[in-house]
Design an enzyme around this catalytic site. Structure first.
Site, short mmCIF file in Angstrom:
data_model
loop_
_atom_site.label_atom_id
_atom_site.label_comp_id
_atom_site.label_asym_id
_atom_site.label_seq_id
_atom_site.Cartn_x
_atom_site.Cartn_y
_atom_site.Cartn_z
N HIS A 60 0.86 -1.19 0.00
CA HIS A 60 0.00 0.00 0.00
C HIS A 60 0.90 1.24 0.00
O HIS A 60 2.11 1.13 0.21
CB HIS A 60 -0.87 0.00 1.27
N HIS A 72 5.80 6.26 -1.53
CA HIS A 72 6.54 5.04 -1.85
C HIS A 72 5.70 3.83 -1.45
O HIS A 72 4.73 3.97 -0.69
CB HIS A 72 7.88 5.00 -1.09
P1 2AM Z 1 5.80 2.38 5.14
O1 2AM Z 1 4.99 1.97 3.97
O2 2AM Z 1 6.55 3.62 4.92
O3 2AM Z 1 6.63 1.27 5.68
C1 2AM Z 1 1.29 0.63 8.38
O4 2AM Z 1 1.89 0.17 9.55
C2 2AM Z 1 2.20 1.58 7.64
O5 2AM Z 1 2.48 2.69 8.46
C3 2AM Z 1 3.52 0.94 7.30
O6 2AM Z 1 3.47 0.42 6.02
C4 2AM Z 1 4.51 2.07 7.44
O7 2AM Z 1 4.70 2.75 6.22
C5 2AM Z 1 3.83 3.05 8.35
N1 2AM Z 1 4.40 3.03 9.70
C6 2AM Z 1 4.44 2.00 10.55
N2 2AM Z 1 5.01 2.35 11.70
C7 2AM Z 1 5.34 3.65 11.59
C8 2AM Z 1 5.94 4.60 12.45
N3 2AM Z 1 6.32 4.29 13.68
N4 2AM Z 1 6.11 5.84 11.98
C9 2AM Z 1 5.74 6.19 10.75
N5 2AM Z 1 5.16 5.33 9.88
C10 2AM Z 1 4.95 4.09 10.30
#
Ligand code: 2AM
Length: 181
Positions: free
Chosen positions: A41, A122
């Site tokens: 996603h 991304h």
């Molecule tokens: P990402 O695609 O950049 O990895 C769901 O958990 C989404 O939220 C993940 O795919 C991740 O994005 C983002 N995510 C998870 N933990 C996070 C955090 N602590 N801070 C910012 N983004 C986070």
């Protein structure tokens, strides 16, 4: 009290997801956990733990987001951050700025801190468990070989508020609400 782990995201259409698996197999490296293609996603905003009673207010704020549909293209491969690889991503071209700014504004009004590093659209396709120099070197070489990746375009016509449940087998995502553009 722990709340509901939430994030705002755009999904990839099925025909895009189908192209992710074959690409992942080209970068498979020891230590790299590949994201299941049906779970990939575009994260627009990570909200973290939201108190259950606040979720309805988040939905209401997101329903007021006004942004036009737009075209996005999955192009390029890269890694975060510079020295040791923690995340491997597919790049995205497309004007996510209106959607991102509106979601930031809507969630800021509810007390969620704005993203300080700015928003870089991304699609995370792999995560490195414990970064080590060997894995990073090998991954960067493989990513370099795939620099001409272009999986094509799709139209972003809706976004979602999603719930994430972390389990030992990986995260489980659930749509809490869908918002058309
Ligand atoms: P990402 O695609 O950049 O990895 C769901 O958990 C989404 O939220 C993940 O795919 C991740 O994005 C983002 N995510 C998870 N933990 C996070 C955090 N602590 N801070 C910012 N983004 C986070």
């Amino acid at each position: 009290m722990t709340g509901i782990r939430c994030f705002v995201a755009v999904d990839l259409p099925e025909e895009m997801r189908e192209k992710v698996g074959p690409l992942q197999s080209k970068i498979a490296t020891e230590g790299l956990r590949l994201v299941r293609p049906d779970l990939v996603h575009v994260t627009i905003k990570f909200l973290g733990d939201v108190p259950a009673e606040k979720v309805e207010r988040v939905k209401k704020a997101l329903a007021a987001v006004r942004a036009a549909p737009f075209t996005a293209r999955l192009v390029g491969l890269g890694a975060f951050p510079g020295r040791s690889v923690r995340v491997v991503w597919l790049g995205l071209e497309g004007d996510f700025s209106q959607l991102s700014a509106e979601v930031e504004a809507a969630t800021k009004s509810l007390g969620f801190p704005p993203e300080e590093r700015g928003f870089t659209p991304h699609v995370t396709i792999g995560r490195v468990g414990r970064p080590n120099a060997g894995t990073s070197r090998e991954l960067l070489a493989k990513i370099g070989l795939q620099s001409t990746v272009d999986l094509g375009s799709f139209t972003v016509e809706e976004f979602y508020l999603k719930k994430s449940t972390l389990t030992p087998g990986g995260p489980i995502y659930e749509d809490l609400a869908e918002f058309p553009l």
